[in-house]
Design a protein around this motif. Structure first.
Motif, PDB file in Angstrom:
ATOM      1  N   LEU A  31      -0.205  -5.450   0.488  1.00  0.00           N
ATOM      2  CA  LEU A  31      -1.586  -5.503   0.024  1.00  0.00           C
ATOM      3  C   LEU A  31      -2.161  -6.883   0.348  1.00  0.00           C
ATOM      4  O   LEU A  31      -1.418  -7.868   0.399  1.00  0.00           O
ATOM      5  CB  LEU A  31      -1.644  -5.264  -1.489  1.00  0.00           C
ATOM      6  CG  LEU A  31      -1.191  -3.894  -1.989  1.00  0.00           C
ATOM      7  CD1 LEU A  31      -1.064  -3.917  -3.510  1.00  0.00           C
ATOM      8  CD2 LEU A  31      -2.143  -2.804  -1.544  1.00  0.00           C
TER       9      LEU A  31
ATOM     10  N   ASN B 166       0.874  -1.162   0.000  1.00  0.00           N
ATOM     11  CA  ASN B 166       0.000   0.000   0.000  1.00  0.00           C
ATOM     12  C   ASN B 166       0.919   1.223   0.000  1.00  0.00           C
ATOM     13  O   ASN B 166       1.759   1.362   0.896  1.00  0.00           O
ATOM     14  CB  ASN B 166      -0.881  -0.013   1.249  1.00  0.00           C
ATOM     15  CG  ASN B 166      -1.819   1.169   1.324  1.00  0.00           C
ATOM     16  OD1 ASN B 166      -1.427   2.293   1.057  1.00  0.00           O
ATOM     17  ND2 ASN B 166      -3.055   0.897   1.711  1.00  0.00           N
TER      18      ASN B 166
ATOM     19  N   SER C 168      -6.499  -8.191  -3.223  1.00  0.00           N
ATOM     20  CA  SER C 168      -6.472  -6.850  -3.811  1.00  0.00           C
ATOM     21  C   SER C 168      -6.406  -6.946  -5.333  1.00  0.00           C
ATOM     22  O   SER C 168      -5.696  -7.785  -5.898  1.00  0.00           O
ATOM     23  CB  SER C 168      -5.252  -6.079  -3.303  1.00  0.00           C
ATOM     24  OG  SER C 168      -5.087  -4.874  -4.030  1.00  0.00           O
TER      25      SER C 168
END
Length: 135
Positions: free
Chosen positions: A25, A18, A29
């Motif tokens: 992540l 992120n 995602s």
């Protein structure tokens, strides 16, 4: 946001993190999808090219400024040794067709008289005999 900051965030996403929290992540995602990663990599490459082009333009601009300063120090016209831009060529032609002398044109364009005469020859606005008459 600066391009370099944006680039860093894209690289963080490609690395699986992120960009805000720098935490990994989640496996679910959409940024873990292969096609999305390919897209991000393509964006990174384009952005890096753009940043490099901007850097080269700034470097060239600085180089031109340094050359102008060196010309001034040496007592030469500021644009001595510079290529003629298209807009300068148009201005040169207009000035010459208005019967301004090469000396006057040279002063206005921060060039030598020889440079003005040479450019007039190149543009076929004068012939060699006329060029010789100015020197």
């Amino acid at each position: 946001m600066r391009k370099s900051d944006f680039l860093g965030q894209l690289k963080s996403l490609v690395s699986g993190n992120n960009p805000v929290t720098n935490k990994p992540l989640s496996n679910t995602s959409i940024m873990k999808d292969y096609n999305n990663i390919k897209l991000l990599v393509a964006l990174i490459e384009e952005l890096e090219i753009s940043l490099e082009e901007e850097r080269l333009i700034q470097e060239k601009k600085k180089s031109l400024e340094e050359r102008s300063a060196q010309n001034r120090l040496e007592g030469k016209p500021e644009r001595h040794g510079f290529s003629w831009t298209e807009s300068e060529k148009i201005e040169l032609k207009d000035a010459f067709l208005q019967d301004l002398s090469p000396k006057t044109i040279a002063k206005a364009h921060q060039r030598t008289i020889g440079s003005v005469i040479s450019q007039l020859l190149t543009m076929k606005l004068i012939d060699q005999d006329e060029a010789d008459s100015y020197q």
